[in-house]
Design a protein around this motif. Structure first.
Motif, PDB file in Angstrom:
ATOM      1  N   LYS A 110     116.752 -59.513   4.155  1.00 32.70           N
ATOM      2  CA  LYS A 110     115.325 -59.263   4.288  1.00 32.70           C
ATOM      3  C   LYS A 110     114.923 -59.364   5.758  1.00 32.70           C
ATOM      4  O   LYS A 110     115.385 -60.242   6.477  1.00 32.70           O
ATOM      5  CB  LYS A 110     114.509 -60.254   3.457  1.00 32.70           C
ATOM      6  N   THR A 146     110.105 -57.064   4.351  1.00 33.74           N
ATOM      7  CA  THR A 146     109.403 -58.057   3.538  1.00 33.74           C
ATOM      8  C   THR A 146     108.213 -58.626   4.301  1.00 33.74           C
ATOM      9  O   THR A 146     108.242 -58.727   5.533  1.00 33.74           O
ATOM     10  CB  THR A 146     110.347 -59.209   3.146  1.00 33.74           C
ATOM     11  N   ASN A 147     107.170 -58.985   3.558  1.00 34.02           N
ATOM     12  CA  ASN A 147     106.026 -59.677   4.140  1.00 34.02           C
ATOM     13  C   ASN A 147     106.121 -61.185   3.951  1.00 34.02           C
ATOM     14  O   ASN A 147     105.259 -61.922   4.440  1.00 34.02           O
ATOM     15  CB  ASN A 147     104.731 -59.165   3.493  1.00 34.02           C
ATOM     16  N   ASN A 148     107.148 -61.612   3.235  1.00 36.19           N
ATOM     17  CA  ASN A 148     107.381 -63.034   2.990  1.00 36.19           C
ATOM     18  C   ASN A 148     108.303 -63.579   4.081  1.00 36.19           C
ATOM     19  O   ASN A 148     109.512 -63.387   4.033  1.00 36.19           O
ATOM     20  CB  ASN A 148     107.991 -63.236   1.604  1.00 36.19           C
ATOM     21  N   THR A 149     107.730 -64.259   5.043  1.00 34.89           N
ATOM     22  CA  THR A 149     108.533 -64.748   6.167  1.00 34.89           C
ATOM     23  C   THR A 149     109.509 -65.839   5.759  1.00 34.89           C
ATOM     24  O   THR A 149     110.497 -66.070   6.460  1.00 34.89           O
ATOM     25  CB  THR A 149     107.611 -65.283   7.276  1.00 34.89           C
ATOM     26  N   ASP A 150     109.240 -66.502   4.634  1.00 32.10           N
ATOM     27  CA  ASP A 150     110.141 -67.570   4.186  1.00 32.10           C
ATOM     28  C   ASP A 150     111.490 -67.020   3.728  1.00 32.10           C
ATOM     29  O   ASP A 150     112.506 -67.727   3.777  1.00 32.10           O
ATOM     30  CB  ASP A 150     109.501 -68.377   3.052  1.00 32.10           C
ATOM     31  N   GLU A 151     111.516 -65.761   3.275  1.00 30.70           N
ATOM     32  CA  GLU A 151     112.773 -65.173   2.818  1.00 30.70           C
ATOM     33  C   GLU A 151     113.426 -64.287   3.876  1.00 30.70           C
ATOM     34  O   GLU A 151     114.518 -63.762   3.667  1.00 30.70           O
ATOM     35  CB  GLU A 151     112.550 -64.367   1.540  1.00 30.70           C
TER      36      GLU A 151
END
Length: 348
Positions: free
Chosen positions: A50, A81-86
């Motif tokens: 990602k 992805t817009n989810n920086t945690d992943e």
């Protein structure tokens, strides 16, 4: 000694020479540096990788077709992805004509507005710059250059590429398929590939070499690639961007250079030393021909086969296909996803 005896002696000597040398060349069947692990690593990448992409303000377009294709393909892919945690890596897009001062300002803004850069000083970030970023004294540019992964066009200007960290883009290739696989020429030199005039003039008078004076049409170009055993390129002087296309069409690249080349596309994936010849600039046409004839005896067919097997990794497709140029470049990013911090270069 009779004529027949002389003939048999020469034939036997040639047979022994060829047999001895063929045994000294290892039989390599895979174009990959790590054939045992590449499939599993690639599958893991497709399943898990990602990338978070910073939103440019204002929006812009790249002026190079290959850069634009990479950028738009990445934006439209499942990798984004817009989810920086992943996210494994963070992409910093900026216009190709942005000044170094503006690039430094951009990194300063990312540093202050987002928490991700400071965690690794940019080592889990990458950027796209066709000409590459040079060494600057500004802290933001130093961290960008030394820590972040640079994706540039091949070849990259001298001093703007860090081996084992940076990556180069293969050039966009011709879509024309060759009409013949019969090799009619020992070597092929396109008009802009080799700038060393003495060598070109010597080769021009040799009927075993096809020296192109004017650029040919894409179809004729494809036919000349497929009908030549070797394609000659001069690194640092001529246009070497066609080396990937030569591989795809079965023309073994001969790279004329007086120093090691470290920015070839996908150098940590493909066996470039087994698919291309690297020769020095000294010696002239006679020495070059001698090297090519010897390579024909020893390993031309193997090199040609490996190059053509690797060809699909160097081809850009829209939409992208498995393990084509886009996905192989992404695979190199995947291999670099573990953050590495580089020591700042000391001034001389």
């Amino acid at each position: 000694m009779s004529t027949t005896s002389i003939f048999l002696f020469l034939f036997s000597s040639l047979f022994i020479f060829l047999t001895t040398h063929s045994k000294s060349i290892p039989h390599i069947t895979s174009p990959y540096l790590s054939p045992a692990t590449i499939s599993a690593n690639y599958d893991a990448m497709v399943k898990n990788f990602k990338i978070f992409i910073y939103k440019p303000n204002p929006p812009f377009t790249f002026d190079s077709p290959v850069q634009s294709l990479f950028y738009t393909t990445l934006l439209d892919s499942d990798l984004a992805t817009n989810n920086t945690d992943e996210a494994h890596l963070f992409f910093v897009p900026f216009p190709p004509d942005l000044t170094t001062r503006s690039v430094a300002r951009l990194i300063r803004t990312i540093r202050s507005e987002f928490p991700y850069w400071n965690r690794t000083l940019g080592a889990d970030h990458f950027y796209l710059s066709c000409a590459g970023i040079g060494y600057e004294s500004d802290r933001n540019l130093v961290e960008l250059k030394k820590n972040s992964i640079q994706i540039s066009c091949f070849p990259t200007p001298d001093g703007k590429f860090i081996p084992h960290k940076d990556i180069t883009l293969p050039s966009l290739a011709s879509s024309h398929a060759p009409t013949s696989n019969a090799s009619r020429f020992l070597g092929y030199v396109r008009s802009n590939w080799v700038k060393e005039s003495t060598l070109v003039n010597e080769l021009r008078t040799n009927p075993e070499f096809l020296v192109e004076s004017e650029p040919s049409t894409p179809r004729i170009y494809a036919e000349r690639l497929s009908s030549s055993k070797f394609c000659l390129f001069e690194y640092g002087g001529g246009d070497i961007s066609g080396i990937a296309e030569a591989l795809r069409f079965g023309c073994v690249p001969v790279v004329i250079a007086d120093r090691p080349i470290q920015d070839l596309p996908f150098m940590d994936v493909l066996r470039w030393q087994e698919m291309a010849l690297f020769v020095g600039k000294s010696g002239g046409a006679k020495k070059l021909k001698r090297l090519l004839v010897r390579a024909c005896w020893e390993r031309h067919d193997q090199m040609r086969g490996l190059g053509m097997a690797a060809g699909h990794h160097l081809a850009w497709n829209a939409p992208p296909q498995s393990f084509d140029a886009f996905h192989t470049l992404i695979y190199q990013l995947w291999l670099r996803r573990h953050t590495i911090r580089y020591v700042r270069r000391e001034s001389a």
